[in-house]
Scaffold this motif. Structure first.
Motif, PDB file in Angstrom:
ATOM      1  N   ALA A  29       0.835  -1.193   0.000  1.00  0.00           N
ATOM      2  CA  ALA A  29       0.000   0.000   0.000  1.00  0.00           C
ATOM      3  C   ALA A  29       0.873   1.248   0.000  1.00  0.00           C
ATOM      4  O   ALA A  29       2.067   1.199   0.307  1.00  0.00           O
ATOM      5  CB  ALA A  29      -0.905  -0.006   1.217  1.00  0.00           C
ATOM      6  N   GLU A  30       0.255   2.394  -0.328  1.00  0.00           N
ATOM      7  CA  GLU A  30       0.987   3.654  -0.327  1.00  0.00           C
ATOM      8  C   GLU A  30       1.415   4.017   1.092  1.00  0.00           C
ATOM      9  O   GLU A  30       0.838   3.590   2.072  1.00  0.00           O
ATOM     10  CB  GLU A  30       0.103   4.772  -0.884  1.00  0.00           C
ATOM     11  CG  GLU A  30      -0.199   4.630  -2.360  1.00  0.00           C
ATOM     12  CD  GLU A  30      -0.964   5.837  -2.888  1.00  0.00           C
ATOM     13  OE1 GLU A  30      -1.152   6.788  -2.106  1.00  0.00           O
ATOM     14  OE2 GLU A  30      -1.351   5.825  -4.053  1.00  0.00           O
ATOM     15  N   GLY A  31       2.412   4.891   1.160  1.00  0.00           N
ATOM     16  CA  GLY A  31       2.890   5.371   2.451  1.00  0.00           C
ATOM     17  C   GLY A  31       4.398   5.419   2.449  1.00  0.00           C
ATOM     18  O   GLY A  31       5.069   4.805   1.628  1.00  0.00           O
ATOM     19  N   GLY A  32       4.936   6.188   3.389  1.00  0.00           N
ATOM     20  CA  GLY A  32       6.373   6.277   3.508  1.00  0.00           C
ATOM     21  C   GLY A  32       7.006   7.266   2.561  1.00  0.00           C
ATOM     22  O   GLY A  32       8.233   7.336   2.462  1.00  0.00           O
ATOM     23  N   VAL A  33       6.186   8.053   1.852  1.00  0.00           N
ATOM     24  CA  VAL A  33       6.684   9.064   0.916  1.00  0.00           C
ATOM     25  C   VAL A  33       5.903  10.350   1.148  1.00  0.00           C
ATOM     26  O   VAL A  33       4.675  10.320   1.316  1.00  0.00           O
ATOM     27  CB  VAL A  33       6.504   8.629  -0.553  1.00  0.00           C
ATOM     28  CG1 VAL A  33       7.073   9.691  -1.485  1.00  0.00           C
ATOM     29  CG2 VAL A  33       7.165   7.285  -0.812  1.00  0.00           C
ATOM     30  N   ALA A 133       1.207  14.218  -7.125  1.00  0.00           N
ATOM     31  CA  ALA A 133       2.617  13.815  -7.195  1.00  0.00           C
ATOM     32  C   ALA A 133       2.662  12.299  -7.053  1.00  0.00           C
ATOM     33  O   ALA A 133       1.906  11.704  -6.277  1.00  0.00           O
ATOM     34  CB  ALA A 133       3.425  14.489  -6.100  1.00  0.00           C
ATOM     35  N   ARG A 134       3.564  11.679  -7.812  1.00  0.00           N
ATOM     36  CA  ARG A 134       3.619  10.216  -7.826  1.00  0.00           C
ATOM     37  C   ARG A 134       5.058   9.745  -7.957  1.00  0.00           C
ATOM     38  O   ARG A 134       5.873  10.349  -8.645  1.00  0.00           O
ATOM     39  CB  ARG A 134       2.794   9.672  -8.993  1.00  0.00           C
ATOM     40  CG  ARG A 134       2.856   8.169  -9.166  1.00  0.00           C
ATOM     41  CD  ARG A 134       1.836   7.692 -10.185  1.00  0.00           C
ATOM     42  NE  ARG A 134       2.037   8.298 -11.494  1.00  0.00           N
ATOM     43  CZ  ARG A 134       1.148   8.220 -12.495  1.00  0.00           C
ATOM     44  NH1 ARG A 134      -0.013   7.615 -12.301  1.00  0.00           N
ATOM     45  NH2 ARG A 134       1.401   8.777 -13.655  1.00  0.00           N
ATOM     46  N   VAL A 135       5.348   8.636  -7.312  1.00  0.00           N
ATOM     47  CA  VAL A 135       6.630   7.966  -7.484  1.00  0.00           C
ATOM     48  C   VAL A 135       6.349   6.469  -7.605  1.00  0.00           C
ATOM     49  O   VAL A 135       5.458   5.930  -6.928  1.00  0.00           O
ATOM     50  CB  VAL A 135       7.591   8.263  -6.313  1.00  0.00           C
ATOM     51  CG1 VAL A 135       7.067   7.701  -5.003  1.00  0.00           C
ATOM     52  CG2 VAL A 135       8.989   7.742  -6.618  1.00  0.00           C
ATOM     53  N   ALA A 141       4.436  -1.244  -7.173  1.00  0.00           N
ATOM     54  CA  ALA A 141       3.813  -0.364  -6.190  1.00  0.00           C
ATOM     55  C   ALA A 141       4.061   1.090  -6.576  1.00  0.00           C
ATOM     56  O   ALA A 141       4.936   1.399  -7.384  1.00  0.00           O
ATOM     57  CB  ALA A 141       4.386  -0.644  -4.807  1.00  0.00           C
ATOM     58  N   GLN A 142       3.269   1.974  -6.004  1.00  0.00           N
ATOM     59  CA  GLN A 142       3.448   3.398  -6.238  1.00  0.00           C
ATOM     60  C   GLN A 142       2.897   4.184  -5.064  1.00  0.00           C
ATOM     61  O   GLN A 142       2.097   3.673  -4.294  1.00  0.00           O
ATOM     62  CB  GLN A 142       2.751   3.845  -7.531  1.00  0.00           C
ATOM     63  CG  GLN A 142       1.240   3.689  -7.498  1.00  0.00           C
ATOM     64  CD  GLN A 142       0.565   4.229  -8.746  1.00  0.00           C
ATOM     65  OE1 GLN A 142       1.031   5.218  -9.318  1.00  0.00           O
ATOM     66  NE2 GLN A 142      -0.504   3.592  -9.175  1.00  0.00           N
ATOM     67  N   ASP A 143       3.357   5.405  -4.940  1.00  0.00           N
ATOM     68  CA  ASP A 143       2.780   6.337  -3.977  1.00  0.00           C
ATOM     69  C   ASP A 143       2.321   7.554  -4.765  1.00  0.00           C
ATOM     70  O   ASP A 143       3.109   8.185  -5.478  1.00  0.00           O
ATOM     71  CB  ASP A 143       3.809   6.754  -2.926  1.00  0.00           C
ATOM     72  CG  ASP A 143       3.156   7.513  -1.766  1.00  0.00           C
ATOM     73  OD1 ASP A 143       2.632   8.614  -2.017  1.00  0.00           O
ATOM     74  OD2 ASP A 143       3.183   6.999  -0.637  1.00  0.00           O
ATOM     75  N   ILE A 144       1.032   7.870  -4.682  1.00  0.00           N
ATOM     76  CA  ILE A 144       0.467   9.013  -5.397  1.00  0.00           C
ATOM     77  C   ILE A 144      -0.386   9.816  -4.432  1.00  0.00           C
ATOM     78  O   ILE A 144      -1.231   9.254  -3.723  1.00  0.00           O
ATOM     79  CB  ILE A 144      -0.340   8.567  -6.639  1.00  0.00           C
ATOM     80  CG1 ILE A 144      -0.890   9.781  -7.392  1.00  0.00           C
ATOM     81  CG2 ILE A 144      -1.427   7.585  -6.275  1.00  0.00           C
ATOM     82  CD1 ILE A 144      -1.463   9.444  -8.762  1.00  0.00           C
TER      83      ILE A 144
END
Length: 274
Positions: A29-33, A133-135, A141-144
């Protein structure tokens, strides 16, 4: 746009890997960014014509101790971040500019490109967009994140001017005409922009700036026309200040001079003395 334009994300180089960062399990899951200090186009509206691809500069700061594969990127979007309608043809992101290696803080520059000739691009895309913003992380996985930054996307306008007669005596009438048109992203042409309040401005010879003299309203075809009294030589132009979906624009200046006055008595004295 109700759809996603073709997107190509090109990193300036491999993502920086900090010592001791953690890998992300596949499908995590997303998180940590976190994304901060985001700016798109210097805070100015993105104004787009009908043929030319537009380059938009953006900056951001990313903080993470996670490994990431490529990115980050920022981009205008509508809808939900996990199923967004995005607004870009391609994106190029710089390498990390290290701010704090221990805490994984990097600054990035980005160049986002929007091509109005894309088949999915239309007049309905003018207006307010949000910014995400996205990485991309390992294992698909990704963080957006939404970064709470509204962006105005506007249709370009054009304005022309013609002032006559040239030259004209002080106190005599000058007729100033022109036309205001606006980009139609559906037809990829500029069309007359009706009912617009446009400012007629004058810059006297030797002056450093224009001053508004009066306003006029464009006709059904975008035509402009008004009359003024000449006060001296200088430049005339029309300025349209834009609205929520249309960019501001000024015409070029049209110079109108005044006739050179001949002092007849002085000429007669010169002739007599000769």
């Amino acid at each position: 746009m109700g759809k996603t334009m073709w997107e190509a994300v090109v990193a300036g180089g491999a993502a920086l890997v900090f010592t001791g960062v953690a890998a992300v399990p596949a499908g995590a899951a997303e998180g940590g960014v976190s994304f901060t200090r985001v700016s798109v186009n210097g805070g100015k509206p993105i104004v787009i014509g009908v043929q030319e691809e537009v380059e938009v500069h953006a900056v951001l700061r990313m903080t993470t101790k996670l490994r990431y594969e490529y990115g980050p990127t920022v981009f205008p979007y509508r809808g939900k971040t996990d199923n967004a309608e995005t607004l870009q043809s391609s994106i190029m992101t710089s390498d990390c500019k290290v701010v704090d290696r221990v805490n994984g803080i990097c600054d990035f520059d980005e160049w986002l490109y929007i091509d109005p000739r894309d088949f999915d691009f239309g007049n309905e895309d003018a207006g307010t967009w949000r910014t995400a913003a996205r990485v991309f992380l390992p294992g698909d996985a990704q963080d957006i994140d939404d970064v709470n930054l509204p962006v105005q996307v506007k249709r370009a306008t054009r304005v022309t001017v013609d002032a006559s007669p040239e030259p004209v005596a002080v106190g005599k009438t000058i007729t100033v005409s022109g036309r205001v048109t606006r980009a139609n992203w559906d037809t990829h042409t500029y069309q007359g922009y009706a009912g617009r309040t446009v400012s007629l401005q004058f810059k006297a010879s030797g002056a450093s700036s224009y001053k508004t003299v009066k306003t006029a309203t464009s006709s059904a075809t975008g035509a402009l026309k008004t009359t003024v009294k000449a006060t001296g030589p200088g430049m005339w132009r029309w300025t349209y200040y834009g609205n929520s979906t249309s960019g501001a624009m000024s015409s070029t200046g049209d110079y109108v001079g005044t006739p050179v006055r001949v002092l007849h008595s002085a000429v007669r004295r010169v002739l007599h003395s000769g």
